[in-house]
Design an enzyme around this catalytic site. Sequence first.
Site, short mmCIF file in Angstrom:
data_model
loop_
_atom_site.label_atom_id
_atom_site.label_comp_id
_atom_site.label_asym_id
_atom_site.label_seq_id
_atom_site.Cartn_x
_atom_site.Cartn_y
_atom_site.Cartn_z
N THR A 59 0.86 -1.20 0.12
CA THR A 59 0.09 0.00 -0.17
C THR A 59 0.87 1.40 0.06
O THR A 59 2.03 1.28 0.55
CB THR A 59 -0.82 -0.21 1.23
N GLU A 71 -0.53 -5.27 6.25
CA GLU A 71 0.68 -5.31 5.86
C GLU A 71 1.49 -6.27 6.45
O GLU A 71 2.26 -7.24 6.11
CB GLU A 71 1.39 -3.84 5.48
N GLY A 103 5.95 -0.83 -0.10
CA GLY A 103 7.02 0.42 0.33
C GLY A 103 7.44 0.41 1.99
O GLY A 103 7.09 -0.51 2.78
N GLY A 134 2.84 4.53 7.57
CA GLY A 134 2.35 5.99 7.14
C GLY A 134 1.09 5.95 6.39
O GLY A 134 0.50 6.97 6.66
N GLY A 135 0.78 5.15 5.77
CA GLY A 135 -0.78 5.10 4.97
C GLY A 135 -1.57 4.59 5.74
O GLY A 135 -2.73 4.20 5.36
C1 5RP Z 1 1.49 2.01 4.13
C2 5RP Z 1 2.80 1.96 4.22
C3 5RP Z 1 3.59 2.37 2.83
O1 5RP Z 1 4.44 1.46 2.31
C4 5RP Z 1 4.55 3.44 3.47
O2 5RP Z 1 3.68 4.60 4.20
C5 5RP Z 1 5.22 4.07 2.37
O3 5RP Z 1 4.31 4.73 1.34
P1 5RP Z 1 4.91 5.76 0.21
O4 5RP Z 1 5.39 4.64 -0.76
O5 5RP Z 1 3.80 6.56 -0.21
O6 5RP Z 1 5.97 6.53 0.64
O7 5RP Z 1 3.29 1.43 5.14
O8 5RP Z 1 0.81 1.95 5.33
#
Ligand code: 5RP
Length: 226
Positions: free
Chosen positions: A32, A107, A86, A100-101
């Site tokens: 994600t 995950e 990511g 972060g998302g």
């Molecule tokens: C979501 C995550 C993402 O992998 C992480 O936030 C990285 O995001 P991006 O590729 O937008 O920098 O852990 O829960």
Amino acid sequence: MTQDELKQAVAQAAADHVAEHLPVGAILGVGTGSTANLFIAALAPLKQRLGGAVASSEATRQRLEKLGIPVVDLNAVERLAIYVDGADEIDPGLCMIKGGGGALTREKIVAAVSDTFICIADASKRVPVLGRFPLPVEVIPMAVRQVSRELAALGGTPKLRQDFITDNGNCIIDVHGLHISDPVGLEARLNQIVGVVTNGLFAARGADLLLLGTPAGVQRFRRGAV
Ligand code: 5RP
């Protein structure tokens, strides 16, 4: 190169890795975030070869389905050969901060059933010590204050993520100001706090392969080889 161009390069490198290493008809784990979204787009030419995908969030499920890739329930799968996702930060031992998302729980579940976790990240994500990025912790809503007190006692500054509910109906507390010199130990310690669903440290089960987008090209780092 811009950060988006670096993300695009690692997304394509991961799709190439999948094309080369994932057996035809196998199920792929898909992460994600913005980098994972570019990876999903790069899967378009491979979709006939995939048996389907397990999605680590509702947002990813929707993207995969829009592309015509069947999404499979994780309970229907024994193991996944490859999971691509990511990270918000990754250290030299390939331990990560994720979430972060806000998709950290799903995950972490997908990572747990995957043989190879491939982290795709632009160079800004690689750090010597984790903790500059606030550590996300998914919490049962009624436990927010209790968990916040415990997190503060560990030396962090907890902040409730505003106007955000996870796919699992929970809250996220972002913990600022941590210097995480023992990611495996802290991950286990946070798991002991009553009311915590998951913490965003992916250390006991970190990445196996990092594809890092740098201006000099995509660099590869393997767990245990750095
Ligand atoms: C979501 C995550 C993402 O992998 C992480 O936030 C990285 O995001 P991006 O590729 O937008 O920098 O852990 O829960």
